[in-house]
Design a protein around this motif. Structure first.
Motif, PDB file in Angstrom:
ATOM      1  N   ALA A 408       4.739  68.877  22.401  1.00 46.20           N
ATOM      2  CA  ALA A 408       5.682  68.667  23.480  1.00 46.20           C
ATOM      3  C   ALA A 408       6.001  69.941  24.242  1.00 46.20           C
ATOM      4  CB  ALA A 408       6.960  68.057  22.930  1.00 46.20           C
ATOM      5  N   TRP A 409       5.848  71.113  23.612  1.00 44.96           N
ATOM      6  CA  TRP A 409       6.225  72.332  24.342  1.00 44.96           C
ATOM      7  C   TRP A 409       5.220  72.709  25.418  1.00 44.96           C
ATOM      8  CZ3 TRP A 409       4.854  73.031  19.020  1.00 44.96           C
ATOM      9  CH2 TRP A 409       3.647  73.711  18.814  1.00 44.96           C
ATOM     10  N   GLY A 410       4.145  71.966  25.484  1.00 44.11           N
ATOM     11  CA  GLY A 410       3.271  72.102  26.641  1.00 44.11           C
ATOM     12  C   GLY A 410       2.347  73.296  26.632  1.00 44.11           C
ATOM     13  N   GLN A 411       2.095  73.913  25.493  1.00 44.20           N
ATOM     14  CA  GLN A 411       1.156  75.025  25.478  1.00 44.20           C
ATOM     15  C   GLN A 411      -0.076  74.677  24.673  1.00 44.20           C
ATOM     16  OE1 GLN A 411       3.145  78.545  24.220  1.00 44.20           O
ATOM     17  NE2 GLN A 411       4.420  78.573  26.057  1.00 44.20           N
ATOM     18  N   ASN A 412      -1.139  75.385  24.979  1.00 42.49           N
ATOM     19  CA  ASN A 412      -2.374  75.130  24.254  1.00 42.49           C
ATOM     20  C   ASN A 412      -2.217  75.455  22.772  1.00 42.49           C
ATOM     21  OD1 ASN A 412      -3.543  74.290  26.537  1.00 42.49           O
ATOM     22  ND2 ASN A 412      -5.032  75.969  26.694  1.00 42.49           N
ATOM     23  N   ILE A 413      -3.036  74.800  21.986  1.00 45.03           N
ATOM     24  CA  ILE A 413      -3.069  75.064  20.557  1.00 45.03           C
ATOM     25  C   ILE A 413      -3.814  76.375  20.344  1.00 45.03           C
ATOM     26  CG2 ILE A 413      -3.883  74.128  18.346  1.00 45.03           C
ATOM     27  CD1 ILE A 413      -1.821  72.416  19.808  1.00 45.03           C
ATOM     28  N   PRO A 414      -3.358  77.239  19.408  1.00 46.87           N
ATOM     29  CA  PRO A 414      -4.148  78.441  19.142  1.00 46.87           C
ATOM     30  C   PRO A 414      -5.576  78.046  18.763  1.00 46.87           C
ATOM     31  CG  PRO A 414      -2.118  78.406  17.860  1.00 46.87           C
ATOM     32  CD  PRO A 414      -2.180  77.122  18.570  1.00 46.87           C
TER      33      PRO A 414
END
Lengths: 432, 280
Positions: A408-414
């Motif tokens: 949900a935080w909208g950032q890519n997965i490492p």
């Protein structure tokens, strides 16, 4: 670096220019103009400059097209190299140049040893001549002497399995028999360099297996150099060590065969072109009543996309019922590169068993939020109808997933996670 | 570094690269082409190899009727059957060789598109199988000849007849060079094809086959003498029938003419051979 004398074939900036369209009155004036410019004025060939990159999908402005351009590579003795690429990428042109059927426009090809090219099965067969006469005709066209053919006649006849019809005119043969006979002659050639084009695409499954086996013997046993063009990726993978990809007349990849095949299939998927499933090899025994013909990755609007972690994905698979079928179901499974099953989809879970009329059909799987992490995967497809496995593609379809914002935080997965699947969840530290 | 490549493929080739070694290596293919011509010639016919004889016999009879009978053209005292038969056999040899060689590219496009071998093998094989046909027909000629000898017709066979093999060779090379020129041009421009079958017919009448050179009027005689085949046909008839004329000057002219055209045709053939697959 291998010594120079180890090289069997060298392509040095090889290019081939073709004229499109028809030969007509315009041809003569172009020819005269070219002759005038190059021979009398000593200028550059005016038509060589305007030649365009060979892209069949787009109509260019010039009548001249480079079917091959600046091809550079070396093949060492004993190497078995697969040449892959889409239709019209220049594969056949390359083989034609090497077989001396036509001459290059630029560059130079050097080779060591006797080359036998097998661009077609049964070249020079005459309908009126008997099987035996045609073996001799075809064999000598391919460069064998009559003594050589005589020596191998029994083996050839045996391999082709046409002993009973040996003295019957070829026009009475079935098409399968002609193909077998043609391949058999070529298989017993003993050249240093063998150039093979797509010949395995003909004939029934049993014969194809036999043919591939024979080619393996030829390349492994005797250390012969083989150049092999095919759309059959499984055959390329099993025969070759090295793969060369041609794209629009240029060499786009040269290296390990597995990488080459992966890359080629990948390209085919991501460029939105239907993967040619019907050309892929089948695993095990299948009835063939229903065959998968294509697979596409789409977004909600039906446009082709690259599957992305956390995004919507629609997988559409087309298939063909080659005879009307009764009750059955289909399944799709995604594996990772270590062949571990990860996700399983099946009509068994959601649909009643059903049949299909003759012809093309398709099914669609909609995934609201793709849980796979970035990386390469394989897709397996199978269908089961009327109590038998109808078709089975055993993990030959590649799928690569892009990184994306899953949570949900909208950032890519490492990147480089060890797991392939994510799970939506909540996480909280409990108060002591 | 050692440069011991066995094959170098370049865009440009030397002007005249005959690859005689290659042709020799493919001699079995040459043989197979000749064999194919014979094997397929009479497949599924009732009369089979007899057709080799029937055709010249019928043509001879027709010529005797039309040219000898109706038109009353002289045969210079030689018996009509022998006069026509000798002319027809040699002319058929010429035109068959020519047609064989001129179809080299167009008739074999399918094979040439798939496999490399020295392309000259094909026209050479055509010359060879037609030569065998000529030799078979020679039996017929000898039989007819013997018939006339035994019925007491005076025929003056003379030493010139020994030239026959050379004259046949000369005919073959004429046919080859013209055939190669035509095949080189028709590979790209088909226009010539229409002209050629018509031209060949005209050419036959410009060669002393159905008439002796002596029957030509002074006004046109020079034109016939320009034809390089004229001295050959005249010499053959002179050798075995004693009619016609033996002209050493004419034969020399014919040989020189052939040498020049053969040379040119090979250069042309060489050029076209490289790329004709792209234009055929």
């Amino acid at each position: 670096m291998s010594p120079e004398s180890d090289i069997a074939i060298r392509f040095d900036h090889v290019g081939k220019l073709y004229r499109l369209g028809q030969v007509g009155t315009g041809t003569l004036s172009n020819d005269l103009n070219r002759w005038w410019q190059t021979r009398i004025l000593h200028r550059e060939d005016p038509y060589m400059i305007v030649g365009e990159i060979n892209d069949r999908a787009h109509k260019g402005s010039s009548d001249y097209v480079w079917a091959l351009r600046d091809i550079d590579f070396e093949i060492r003795q004993g190497e078995v190299v697969g040449i892959i690429g889409k239709n019209g990428a220049g594969k056949s042109t390359l083989l034609k140049l090497l077989s001396r059927v036509t001459a290059p426009t630029t560059g130079e090809i050097r080779a060591r040893g006797r080359i036998a090219s097998l661009l077609e099965v049964g070249t020079g067969f005459h309908q009126e001549m008997t099987g035996r006469e045609n073996i001799f005709m075809n064999g000598s066209i391919l460069g064998m002497t009559r003594a050589e053919i005589n020596r191998k006649l029994d083996e050839i006849v045996d391999f082709a399995g046409v002993e009973r019809y040996l003295d019957t005119p070829v026009k009475r043969y079935s098409s399968g028999m002609i193909v077998r006979l043609g391949f058999a002659v070529a298989a017993f050639l003993e050249p240093d360099i063998m150039v093979v084009d797509e010949v395995l695409a003909v004939g029934d499954a049993e014969f194809q297996k036999k043919a591939i086996g024979k080619m393996q013997d030829v390349s492994r046993g005797n250390g012969r150099t083989v150049l092999f063009v095919s759309h059959n990726m499984a055959a390329v993978r099993s025969l070759c060590q090295r793969g060369i990809i041609l794209e629009n007349g240029r060499l786009s990849y040269d290296g390990d065969v597995d990488d080459a095949v992966d890359r080629y299939l990948q390209d085919a998927v991501t460029s939105g072109i239907d993967l040619p499933l019907s050309e892929m090899p089948r695993a095990g025994k299948t009835s063939g009543s229903v065959r998968f013909t294509g697979i596409e990755f789409l977004n909600r609007d039906g446009e082709p996309i690259q599957p992305t972690c956390g995004a919507f994905l629609r997988i559409r698979v087309t298939f063909e019922a080659r005879i009307p079928v009764g009750r059955g179901h289909m399944s799709l499974e995604i594996h990772d590169l270590h062949k571990r099953p990860i996700i399983y989809f099946s009509s068994q879970f959601t649909q009643a068993e059903r049949g299909f009329q003759l012809g093309e059909h398709s099914f669609t799987i909609d995934i609201e939020k793709l849980r796979l992490t970035e990386g390469d995967y394989r897709i397996l497809l199978w269908s089961y109808f009327d109590g038998r496995v109808a078709d089975f593609l055993d993990g030959t379809i590649p799928m690569s997933v892009d990184n994306g914002p899953f949570f949900a935080w909208g950032q890519n997965i490492p990147p480089h996670l060890r797991t392939s699947v994510l799970e939506d969840h909540t996480w909280q530290y409990d108060q002591p | 570094m050692k440069e011991d490549w066995t094959l170098v493929i370049k865009p440009e080739k030397r002007l005249l690269d005959l690859d005689l070694k290659g042709i020799w290596r493919y001699r079995d293919l040459w043989y197979m082409y000749v064999k194919r011509d014979f094997v397929t010639f009479y497949k599924q016919t009732i009369l089979g190899p007899l057709w080799f004889f029937i055709q010249p016999i019928l043509t001879t009879i027709m010529y005797m009727f039309v040219f000898g009978g109706l038109a009353g053209i002289s045969t210079d005292g030689a018996p009509q059957p022998l006069f026509y038969l000798s002319g027809i056999m040699l002319w058929n040899y010429f035109s068959d060789c020519f047609n064989g060689a001129s179809g080299t590219f167009t008739a074999n496009a399918g094979i040439f598109g798939k496999v490399y071998f020295p392309r000259l093998v094909v026209p050479l094989a055509a010359l060879t199988s037609n030569l065998l046909k000529l030799l078979i027909q020679l039996i017929l000629f000898i039989l007819v000849y013997l018939y006339f000898v035994f019925t007491g017709t005076p025929l003056s066979l003379n030493a010139t007849a020994l030239l026959f093999p050379l004259l046949v060779l000369l005919t073959a090379l004429h046919a080859l060079s013209w055939g190669l020129i035509v095949s080189s041009f028709t590979s790209k421009y088909r226009d010539l094809k229409f002209l050629v079958s018509f031209g060949l017919q005209l050419f036959m009448y410009a060669t002393p086959i159905i008439y002796p050179l002596s029957a030509a009027s002074e006004k046109f005689r020079w034109a016939l003498e320009l034809n390089p085949l004229t001295p050959i046909f005249e010499a053959v008839k002179y050798g075995c029938l004693g009619c016609g004329s033996l002209s050493w000057g004419g034969l020399l002219y014919s040989t020189l003419f052939m040498t020049v055209t053969l040379f040119l045709s090979l250069i042309l053939f060489n050029r076209v051979e490289r790329n004709f697959m792209d234009t055929v």
